[in-house]
Structure formats: C-alpha cells, structure tokens
Design a protein around this motif. Structure first.
Motif, mmCIF file in Angstrom:
data_model
loop_
_atom_site.group_PDB
_atom_site.id
_atom_site.type_symbol
_atom_site.label_atom_id
_atom_site.label_comp_id
_atom_site.label_asym_id
_atom_site.label_seq_id
_atom_site.Cartn_x
_atom_site.Cartn_y
_atom_site.Cartn_z
ATOM 1 N N LEU B 98 0.836 -1.207 0.000
ATOM 2 C CA LEU B 98 0.000 0.000 0.000
ATOM 3 C C LEU B 98 0.873 1.260 0.000
ATOM 4 C CD1 LEU B 98 -2.896 1.204 0.286
ATOM 5 C CD2 LEU B 98 -2.534 1.159 2.759
ATOM 6 N N GLY B 99 1.898 1.245 0.836
ATOM 7 C CA GLY B 99 2.809 2.390 0.901
ATOM 8 C C GLY B 99 3.512 2.632 -0.426
ATOM 9 N N VAL B 100 3.976 1.549 -1.049
ATOM 10 C CA VAL B 100 4.647 1.670 -2.345
ATOM 11 C C VAL B 100 3.697 2.265 -3.373
ATOM 12 C CG1 VAL B 100 5.551 0.346 -4.290
ATOM 13 C CG2 VAL B 100 6.309 -0.207 -1.975
ATOM 14 N N LEU B 101 2.478 1.683 -3.456
ATOM 15 C CA LEU B 101 1.544 2.094 -4.515
ATOM 16 C C LEU B 101 1.066 3.531 -4.340
ATOM 17 C CD1 LEU B 101 -0.625 -1.125 -5.030
ATOM 18 C CD2 LEU B 101 1.334 -0.316 -6.352
ATOM 19 N N THR B 102 1.030 4.007 -3.091
ATOM 20 C CA THR B 102 0.607 5.374 -2.842
ATOM 21 C C THR B 102 1.417 6.362 -3.686
ATOM 22 O OG1 THR B 102 0.048 4.779 -0.594
ATOM 23 C CG2 THR B 102 0.297 7.108 -1.038
ATOM 24 N N THR B 104 4.021 5.184 -6.255
ATOM 25 C CA THR B 104 4.437 4.751 -7.599
ATOM 26 C C THR B 104 3.327 4.870 -8.641
ATOM 27 O OG1 THR B 104 3.950 2.456 -7.050
ATOM 28 C CG2 THR B 104 6.244 3.164 -6.827
ATOM 29 N N THR B 105 2.047 4.761 -8.217
ATOM 30 C CA THR B 105 0.985 4.885 -9.226
ATOM 31 C C THR B 105 0.961 6.293 -9.808
ATOM 32 O OG1 THR B 105 -0.595 5.350 -7.472
ATOM 33 C CG2 THR B 105 -0.513 3.099 -8.297
ATOM 34 N N GLU B 106 1.470 7.261 -9.065
ATOM 35 C CA GLU B 106 1.572 8.615 -9.613
ATOM 36 C C GLU B 106 2.466 8.611 -10.853
ATOM 37 O OE1 GLU B 106 0.991 11.975 -8.238
ATOM 38 O OE2 GLU B 106 -0.280 11.355 -6.581
ATOM 39 N N TYR B 107 3.558 7.845 -10.749
ATOM 40 C CA TYR B 107 4.501 7.816 -11.859
ATOM 41 C C TYR B 107 4.021 6.918 -12.989
ATOM 42 C CZ TYR B 107 7.693 10.350 -8.874
ATOM 43 O OH TYR B 107 8.257 11.310 -8.087
ATOM 44 N N THR B 108 3.458 5.755 -12.638
ATOM 45 C CA THR B 108 3.064 4.837 -13.702
ATOM 46 C C THR B 108 1.897 5.384 -14.510
ATOM 47 O OG1 THR B 108 1.714 3.622 -12.127
ATOM 48 C CG2 THR B 108 3.905 2.758 -12.540
ATOM 49 N N THR B 109 1.048 6.217 -13.905
ATOM 50 C CA THR B 109 -0.089 6.750 -14.647
ATOM 51 C C THR B 109 0.168 8.129 -15.244
ATOM 52 O OG1 THR B 109 -1.015 7.761 -12.668
ATOM 53 C CG2 THR B 109 -1.761 5.535 -13.204
ATOM 54 N N GLY B 110 1.226 8.796 -14.817
ATOM 55 C CA GLY B 110 1.470 10.158 -15.304
ATOM 56 C C GLY B 110 0.817 11.212 -14.437
ATOM 57 N N MET B 111 0.034 10.766 -13.449
ATOM 58 C CA MET B 111 -0.649 11.680 -12.534
ATOM 59 C C MET B 111 0.321 12.643 -11.866
ATOM 60 S SD MET B 111 -3.490 12.540 -11.038
ATOM 61 C CE MET B 111 -3.762 13.714 -9.696
ATOM 62 N N VAL B 112 1.567 12.192 -11.711
ATOM 63 C CA VAL B 112 2.555 13.013 -10.980
ATOM 64 C C VAL B 112 2.734 14.382 -11.626
ATOM 65 C CG1 VAL B 112 4.579 12.124 -12.245
ATOM 66 C CG2 VAL B 112 4.814 12.914 -9.892
ATOM 67 N N ARG B 113 2.536 14.453 -12.950
ATOM 68 C CA ARG B 113 2.698 15.755 -13.606
ATOM 69 C C ARG B 113 1.590 16.712 -13.180
ATOM 70 N NH1 ARG B 113 4.958 12.283 -17.378
ATOM 71 N NH2 ARG B 113 2.974 11.745 -18.322
ATOM 72 N N LEU B 187 8.040 2.646 5.148
ATOM 73 C CA LEU B 187 9.181 2.065 4.420
ATOM 74 C C LEU B 187 8.806 1.862 2.958
ATOM 75 C CD1 LEU B 187 10.700 -0.810 6.635
ATOM 76 C CD2 LEU B 187 11.754 1.390 6.088
ATOM 77 N N GLY B 188 7.603 1.338 2.753
ATOM 78 C CA GLY B 188 7.112 1.135 1.388
ATOM 79 C C GLY B 188 7.040 2.462 0.640
ATOM 80 N N LEU B 189 6.519 3.483 1.308
ATOM 81 C CA LEU B 189 6.420 4.811 0.693
ATOM 82 C C LEU B 189 7.807 5.322 0.311
ATOM 83 C CD1 LEU B 189 4.394 7.266 0.175
ATOM 84 C CD2 LEU B 189 5.285 8.177 2.304
ATOM 85 N N GLY B 190 8.770 5.141 1.217
ATOM 86 C CA GLY B 190 10.130 5.613 0.961
ATOM 87 C C GLY B 190 10.753 4.913 -0.243
ATOM 88 N N PHE B 191 10.649 3.576 -0.277
ATOM 89 C CA PHE B 191 11.198 2.846 -1.421
ATOM 90 C C PHE B 191 10.469 3.217 -2.702
ATOM 91 C CE2 PHE B 191 12.953 -0.257 1.746
ATOM 92 C CZ PHE B 191 14.276 -0.125 1.359
ATOM 93 N N GLY B 192 9.158 3.398 -2.600
ATOM 94 C CA GLY B 192 8.376 3.788 -3.782
ATOM 95 C C GLY B 192 8.834 5.131 -4.316
ATOM 96 N N ALA B 193 9.045 6.105 -3.416
ATOM 97 C CA ALA B 193 9.446 7.440 -3.852
ATOM 98 C C ALA B 193 10.865 7.438 -4.405
ATOM 99 C CB ALA B 193 9.341 8.432 -2.691
ATOM 100 N N LEU B 194 11.702 6.539 -3.888
ATOM 101 C CA LEU B 194 13.075 6.456 -4.386
ATOM 102 C C LEU B 194 13.136 5.793 -5.749
ATOM 103 C CD1 LEU B 194 15.349 5.362 -1.401
ATOM 104 C CD2 LEU B 194 15.488 7.465 -2.724
ATOM 105 N N LEU B 195 12.422 4.669 -5.882
ATOM 106 C CA LEU B 195 12.570 3.855 -7.088
ATOM 107 C C LEU B 195 11.555 4.209 -8.170
ATOM 108 C CD1 LEU B 195 13.246 0.428 -5.345
ATOM 109 C CD2 LEU B 195 14.905 2.036 -6.297
ATOM 110 N N ARG B 196 10.409 4.798 -7.787
ATOM 111 C CA ARG B 196 9.368 5.256 -8.708
ATOM 112 C C ARG B 196 8.813 4.147 -9.594
ATOM 113 N NH1 ARG B 196 11.240 11.064 -10.961
ATOM 114 N NH2 ARG B 196 12.725 9.897 -12.201
ATOM 115 N N SER B 197 9.088 2.902 -9.265
ATOM 116 C CA SER B 197 8.543 1.803 -10.044
ATOM 117 C C SER B 197 7.868 0.836 -9.080
ATOM 118 C CB SER B 197 9.675 1.102 -10.805
ATOM 119 O OG SER B 197 9.636 -0.294 -10.598
ATOM 120 N N SER B 198 6.618 0.472 -9.395
ATOM 121 C CA SER B 198 5.868 -0.388 -8.490
ATOM 122 C C SER B 198 6.588 -1.710 -8.273
ATOM 123 C CB SER B 198 4.464 -0.663 -9.054
ATOM 124 O OG SER B 198 3.796 0.546 -9.279
ATOM 125 N N ALA B 199 6.979 -2.352 -9.386
ATOM 126 C CA ALA B 199 7.583 -3.675 -9.281
ATOM 127 C C ALA B 199 8.885 -3.611 -8.486
ATOM 128 C CB ALA B 199 7.832 -4.244 -10.675
#
Lengths: 331, 288
Positions: B98-102, B104-113, B187-199
C-alpha cells in the motif's frame, strides 16, 4: 506572460532545448510550432517546473513557477492528455486537484460543464478516448481560472467539433487578456488560431514573430507570370536583377519584384501578359521552409522541398537557418 | 495562511478574479486524502489487510485453543494482545505494498505531472502522502485488532487470556502493532518514492522484510550478528513483543545488544527517516 531566457535542457549528450529566449505576451494566442522532437514539450514542462533547466531561466507572470503560492491560479497547463490516474473518475481527479488550492466543488462543476465532460464525469479516466482525455486536461487547466494557459497539442485526438471548440476557447481566453501559449505540429491549426508564433526546430528558436510576418517573410515577392513571349520576358526580367524560374512552357516564377513593376516592365517592352499573380504563401509553406534543416526525423526530404517551390530559398531574412537549401533553387 | 491576499489582475482581464486560494499543507493533505480514497486499489488493499488480520487471528486463536494442555504453543494465561497479533506478518506485507503504490501509481499513470503542477514545491505532497498513509495504516491496525477481539472472544476463556489495558506492557503492545504497521507502510512509501517503479519498490520492500532480515538473523557470521538487531523490521517488531518473547529473541541472537521495545521502534523510524529524507532530496531534483 512567459519569459524564457537562455533556456537549455540537455539529456546526457542530447540537447533537447538549446538556449531559447522568447517572451509570450498576454492578450493574444501565441503558437509554439515545430516538428516532433523539436523540444516543444520539454520547454513547456520547464515552464511549469516539472523539468529542471540545465541552464537559463523561465518566468511565468514575473516569477519562477514554483515560487507562486497559488500556481493553478497563475498557470493552467495541459501537458499530457493522460496525466491522470486511470483508476480515478474525472470528477474525483478534478476534486483532488482543486483541493490543493481550496477551490470549491462549484468551480469543479463549472469546468466540467464548460468542457462538456458532464456525461462522463463519474466514469473512470482509464476508459476515456483521447479526445475526452484532452477535455479533462483542459478542464484541469481551467480550474484555477488562470491568467496564463499552456496547452501542449490540445487538439490532438479531438473531433472536428472539438477542434473548433478549442480554437474558439483559446481566442476567447486571449481576448480576456490572458496569456495563451499553444503548441502544435499542425501548421494549418496555427494559421487559424494563433496571432503570433514561436517556431522551433531541434531545440533551437527559429522565429518569434506575428503569423502575418512569418508568412510575409517566406512569401518574399514571388509573382507568377504567364506570357506567350516567355523567353524575351525572362531575359528582360533577368537584366533587371530578378530571379526567374520556369516550371512549364510560358509560365515564369519571378522573385524579387512586385507584380505592378513586372507588369509595367512588360508593357514598356511590348510583351503581352496572360497572367500576373502574386503568389500566396501559406503558414505551412513558411513553416516547412523555416524548419527544413531542423526536422529531426526526415521521411523524405524531397517531399518537403517540393512544397517550397513557390518560396524563395535564398531569402536573406530567414532566421536561424544554417545551411542553404538548394533543392528548389535548382529547379 | 491568509486566503484574503489578492494579486493584481492581469491587464485587460474582463472577468473579476475569484479570491486567491493559496496552496497550504492542510489543503495538500486534503487533496491526498481525496486521491487515496478515490482509487479502488487502495480501498481494496485496506479491506484486504483488515480481512487478513482478522481471519488469521481468528484461525490462530482457534488452533491454539485446540492444542492439548501443556503442549508447546499453548499460551497458558496469555494476554489477549498476543491473539490479536497473529496476522501481523501477513498484514505488514499488504501495508508495505500500500505504501509503495501510494507513490508509484503517480509515476506509472502520469498523474505526478498534474500533482506537481498543482504543488510545484513537491515536498508537501510527499509529507501529505506520509501523513495520510500513517493515519490510514494506524486505523487499519486498530480496527483489525478491535474486530479480532470480537472474533476471538469465544476462545478467550478456554485459553485463560485476559486484556488489561492499564498494564503498561499490554498497552505498549496494543499500540505497538498499529505503530509497527505504520512504520512498515512508510518504508514502502520511501522505497516507492526512491525507485518510482511499483515492481522494483515492492520487490525491494518485501525482499527486505521476508528475505534479507531473516538471512541476517540466521547467518552465524559476526557481521550479520552485529547488524541484524538494527535492521528495520527486526528492531521495530520488538514494540509488539512481550517480555518472554523479547528474552527468547535476545537469547537466540549472538549479538551483544538488547534494544528496549521503544529503542527498537526508534531504530525502525530512523530507517524510515533516512529513506524518506533521501527520497525528498531526490524528489526536488529529479524531473517529474
């Protein structure tokens, strides 16, 4: 108002945007025109702070974008039709965007209404057509009722009715005194929408001028002349220092003189004329001429050259061009 | 922050401008909350976490109650909190995802822009995501425990389990479980924000929780023994353990340190702080 000063973006060895300096003024529609890969989208992303410039600065309404305390009320940007979570509904996307600025539900409903998204507002964005995605992008750009609008290829994927709608909308918004900066690779669209164009190719600024001026420059003073005595006329005009080309018997294309001057010269020499036409050059021709050397992905250079037959290839006013084009001059 | 401040309207604008609405942290939090609850995947993840916790806790309580008296695993007069924590190893994986997806989905969908166009300073967005995640995960932990209390009620008497929240250790363990889940999700959020990839981020955080920490626990080399107690989940989980469990873990570990439950949790939060701090620095620098 958007002011770019020496704006540069490099990705490793590749320079996407190369030392661009231009100003987008309020109160008119400014087109941002260039072939695919010319650096238009990168430039626009730098304007709204999504990409960091390698060098140079860009200010919107007098400040760097990130320094604005209410950025959505300063600049509305449509950068990517699908800069949206595909699992969220259009309405919820807009509500989330609005929430960052404390913009109320009423304004969200307004922009939904305005962009014709009403019937699909509660549907998830993943199922949207490209056109619906564009409308949603425009809706989010309009959320903050911003003084400056940046629209990257807004008519992409829109049906003819949608294209007309965008055209009228941007003109209306510019008429209200807003700054409208609109990119496209479609010259025909710019010709009817923009008042002013910034032309780029391979990351470099090629022209920054009113549409009429761009067209005027490219048009030069080419005149089509048809005469039963084409041979003597050609000789006469050449002696006057005009460039003459001929693509068919009895038809001359004369560059460097005005239609009245040519007509008078012919009359003085007793040469009959059957046709005397100043050649109208479209923005499309002007654009192709400007970007001929700067197209990143050439399909067929000959095709581009053929379209420029009417334009003067050696015009001294061509800005930015580094290599002379020769195809049309050799005709 | 005042919302009454006005800017000079652009020359020639006919429409009167509406009141200027500044971006403030509470507003960014409100936006992140809207984003969190309007996507099916996050809602489902939350429900799955609760269901997994309650289901596993109930099954485990039933299994323990079936064990013959005196057999290993029969807790005797255990605290009810122990019965409410059986599902935590499963739940931690779900909240990590859940933390990761919070993010990384911004990046995978383009929502981050869109997100960063609205909040160009970017850091408030990361902080708001962390806050929303913290509140949601803590609530998920508490709700799961409350529901598990009800579903395990039939077994309390036969197991001799009691719940006394005025007892310091019991209260610490009862709050420790949701706190532990919060730290895992961060921790999940941190790794997600660092790696920007869900997988990539899911593999990293799950690999850390399931593989890396266990390897460190088991390899009998000095380096592993020294480092092991300070790994995030190993250290952080101590906040959920009772005294006998802590003593057993210390006796198993060949290291010389014995962190108190709160020290252990502090070590885990330090990991979270380093990860999120690094992610924050990169977030400002990288192109969206």
């Amino acid at each position: 108002m958007i002011q770019a000063q020496g704006l540069t973006k490099r990705y490793g060895a590749k320079t996407a945007v190369d030392d661009m300096t231009f100003t987008v003024q309020p109160g008119r529609v400014t087109g941002f025109l260039g072939p695919n890969g010319a650096g238009k989208s990168t430039t626009m992303r730098m304007v709204v702070g999504l990409d960091r410039p390698t060098a140079g600065t860009v200010l919107v309404n007098g400040r760097r974008y990130a320094e604005h305390r209410a950025p959505l009320q300063e600049v509305g940007a449509l950068l990517d039709a699908k800069a949206v979570h595909t699992g969220r509904t259009a309405q919820n996307h807009l509500l989330a965007m609005a929430a960052t600025h404390g913009i109320g539900r009423r304004r969200v409903d307004e922009v939904i209404e305005m962009t014709g998204l009403g019937p699909v507002a509660r549907k998830r964005v993943g199922g949207f057509s490209l056109g619906m995605g564009q409308r949603l992008g425009i809706a989010s750009a309009m959320l903050g009722d911003p003084a400056t609008l940046i629209l990257d290829e807004p008519v992409n994927g829109l049906d003819p009715e949608g294209v007309l709608w965008v055209r009228n909308l941007v003109k209306h918004l510019a008429g209200q005194g807003r700054t409208v900066f609109l990119s496209s690779h479609l010259m025909s669209e710019m010709a009817v929408t923009a008042d002013h164009v910034v032309v780029v190719g391979r990351g470099r600024l090629l022209a920054d001028a009113p549409v009429q001026e761009i067209v005027g420059r490219a048009a030069g003073t080419t005149v089509r002349v048809r005469s039963p005595q084409a041979g003597p006329l050609e000789e006469l005009l050449r002696r006057q220092g005009l460039a003459v080309t001929s693509t068919e018997r009895g038809l001359l294309e004369v560059t460097g003189g005005s239609a009245p001057a040519i007509g008078d010269a012919a009359a003085a020499a007793g040469i009959a004329l059957h046709e005397l036409t100043p050649v109208h050059v479209s923005l499309e021709d002007a654009y192709l001429q400007l970007t001929a050397d700067d197209v990143e992905y050439h399909a067929d250079p000959g095709a581009a050259g053929a379209r420029r037959a009417a334009a003067d290839p050696d015009s001294p006013t061509r800005p930015g061009a580094t290599a002379p084009t020769t195809e049309s001059a050799l005709r | 922050m005042s919302t009454l401040a006005t800017t000079t309207p652009a020359a020639g604008r006919s429409a009167a401008r509406p009141a200027v609405h500044h971006v403030t942290f509470p507003r960014v939090v409100a936006a992140e909350w809207v984003k969190f609850r309007t996507v099916r995947s996050t809602v489902w993840t939350v429900l799955v976490t609760i269901a997994a916790m309650v289901g596993i806790n109930t099954l485990a309580a039933w299994a323990i109650s079936m064990a013959p008296d005196g057999a290993e695993g029969a807790p005797g007069t255990a605290s009810v909190v122990t019965l409410l924590a059986s599902g935590v190893s499963m739940a931690q994986l779900v909240v990590a995802v859940l933390g990761v997806l919070t993010v990384t989905t911004e990046y995978t969908t383009g929502m981050v822009r869109s997100t960063f166009a609205a909040v160009p300073r970017r850091l408030p967005t990361l902080a708001a995501k962390a806050l929303v995640l913290t509140v949601v995960t803590f609530a998920v932990g508490l709700i799961s425990m409350a529901l598990s209390y009800v579903t395990t009620l039939p077994f309390h008497e036969s197991l001799g389990a009691t719940l006394d929240l005025s007892d310091g250790e019991t209260l610490r363990r009862a709050l420790g479980l949701p706190l532990y889940l919060v730290a895992v999700s961060l921790l999940g959020l941190g790794f997600g924000a660092l790696l920007r990839s869900s997988a990539g981020a899911i593999a990293t955080v799950v690999g850390l929780l399931l593989v890396v920490e266990n390897v460190f626990l088991l390899v009998p080399l000095r380096f592993f023994e020294v480092v092991s107690p300070f790994l995030p989940a190993t250290a952080g989980a101590r906040i959920m353990h009772d005294a006998p469990m802590l003593a057993m873990l210390d006796s198993m570990s060949a290291g010389d340190v014995s962190l108190t439950p709160w020290q252990g949790y502090g070590v885990m939060l330090a990991w979270v702080a380093v990860l999120l701090g690094t992610a924050a620095v990169l977030l400002r620098r990288r192109d969206a």
